[in-house]
Design an enzyme around this catalytic site. Structure first.
Site, mmCIF file in Angstrom:
data_model
loop_
_atom_site.group_PDB
_atom_site.id
_atom_site.type_symbol
_atom_site.label_atom_id
_atom_site.label_comp_id
_atom_site.label_asym_id
_atom_site.label_seq_id
_atom_site.Cartn_x
_atom_site.Cartn_y
_atom_site.Cartn_z
ATOM 1 C CG HIS A 52 -9.316 4.298 -1.729
ATOM 2 N ND1 HIS A 52 -7.957 4.324 -2.006
ATOM 3 C CD2 HIS A 52 -9.932 4.525 -2.924
ATOM 4 C CE1 HIS A 52 -7.773 4.542 -3.301
ATOM 5 N NE2 HIS A 52 -8.942 4.676 -3.875
ATOM 6 C CG ASP A 93 -5.627 3.868 0.777
ATOM 7 O OD1 ASP A 93 -6.352 3.557 -0.182
ATOM 8 O OD2 ASP A 93 -5.186 5.021 0.955
ATOM 9 C CB SER A 148 -8.649 6.978 -6.046
ATOM 10 O OG SER A 148 -8.685 5.661 -6.533
#
Length: 296
Positions: A273, A246, A107
């Site tokens: 995610h 995601d 991320s």
């Protein structure tokens, strides 16, 4: 069982916590550094990769970036910038003598990798594993808003009302965001390891001033994070891994895969995610294979 070492590095007058799994050996295996998400999410979930230290006889380094976890700090909103966290990565590599490394970023950690390569050159980095990162805050926001249109009318109304009033505190809004995160972010697996459920000190201030009030409204210092047109400058071989459900939508992942010159993209089914948690065993196979290919 690999040895675990913990320590602190002085940084900007504060302390950055790090955790090392395994030991560096003369076996041709380059250490792996883990960059967590957020900003402000802590290293905890990366402990699911502890097995890689044994399975691949490789040293793994994870740390809590300043502002969260065991490096918690708040009351300094002016600090939460891309440069601070990139400086911290450089400082950690120097502190631990990591002249060469692989880097995995999830991320926000994937965003860090992109900026690290383009702005800092990523000297000595053998390869990247970009796990559900992104190259563009505006693209991330557009994809978020597109997906909100697929939610219930009630949730859409609550989010749109919050956006219009710039008030992200209402009960209906918070419930809608929970529904959004459950669809695209929260762990897919129910049999979660302890590191994923352990209480942690999240960096709320770091997230708010670095990113924004939620995943689809970048308003902090990273709101102008825009590197799509410069992805071709990345010289580090990059394995992109993302989940089909995601926050990093397939469009976001494909944008990176299309523009980074030396890359491979794996899109995991049954994953949100945190693909390395949701599809742990399969993910580790690909991770180990990739790092061994680029250790040479």
């Amino acid at each position: 069982m690999a040895k675990i070492t913990e320590g602190y590095m002085p940084f900007h007058g504060y302390q950055t916590y790090y955790r090392i799994v395994g030991e560096q050996k003369d076996n041709g295996k380059t250490p792996l550094i883990c960059l967590h998400g957020g900003p402000g999410s802590t290293h905890n979930y990366f402990e699911v990769l502890d097995n890689v230290a044994d399975d691949d006889d490789r040293m793994i380094i994870m740390y809590d970036q300043l502002g969260c976890g065991k490096s918690y700090l708040d009351g300094h909103p002016e600090m939460w910038t891309q440069d601070l966290w990139l400086d911290e990565l450089d400082a950690l590599r120097e502190h631990l003598g990591l002249d060469e490394c692989h880097i995995i970023g999830q991320s926000w950690g994937g965003m860090m990798q992109i900026a690290y390569a383009i702005e800092r050159g990523a000297k000595g980095v053998k390869s990247f594993i970009i796990s559900s990162g992104h190259p563009s805050s505006s693209l991330w926001a557009r994809e978020g808003m597109r997906r909100i249109k697929m939610m219930t009318e009630e949730d859409q109304a609550a989010i749109n009302d919050a956006l219009e009033r710039n008030d992200f505190t209402g009960e209906a809004y918070l419930k809608a965001v929970d529904n959004y995160m459950d669809r695209y972010c929260n762990y897919w697996r129910e049999d979660l390891p302890e590191c994923c459920t352990r209480p942690k000190k999240s960096g709320g201030e770091a997230y708010l001033y670095g990113w924004g009030p939620n995943e689809f409204v970048p308003s902090g210092t990273l709101k102008d994070f825009e590197y799509i047109d410069r992805l071709h400058e990345i010289k580090v071989p990059s394995l992109i891994m993302s989940g089909i459900s995601d926050l990093c939508s397939p469009l976001v992942a494909k944008t990176m895969a299309d523009e980074i010159p030396d890359t491979k993209w794996i899109l995991w089914e049954r994953a949100r995610h945190t693909t390395f948690v949701d599809r742990h065993d399969d993910y580790c196979v690909e991770l180990i294979k990739w790092m061994n290919e680029y250790d040479k």
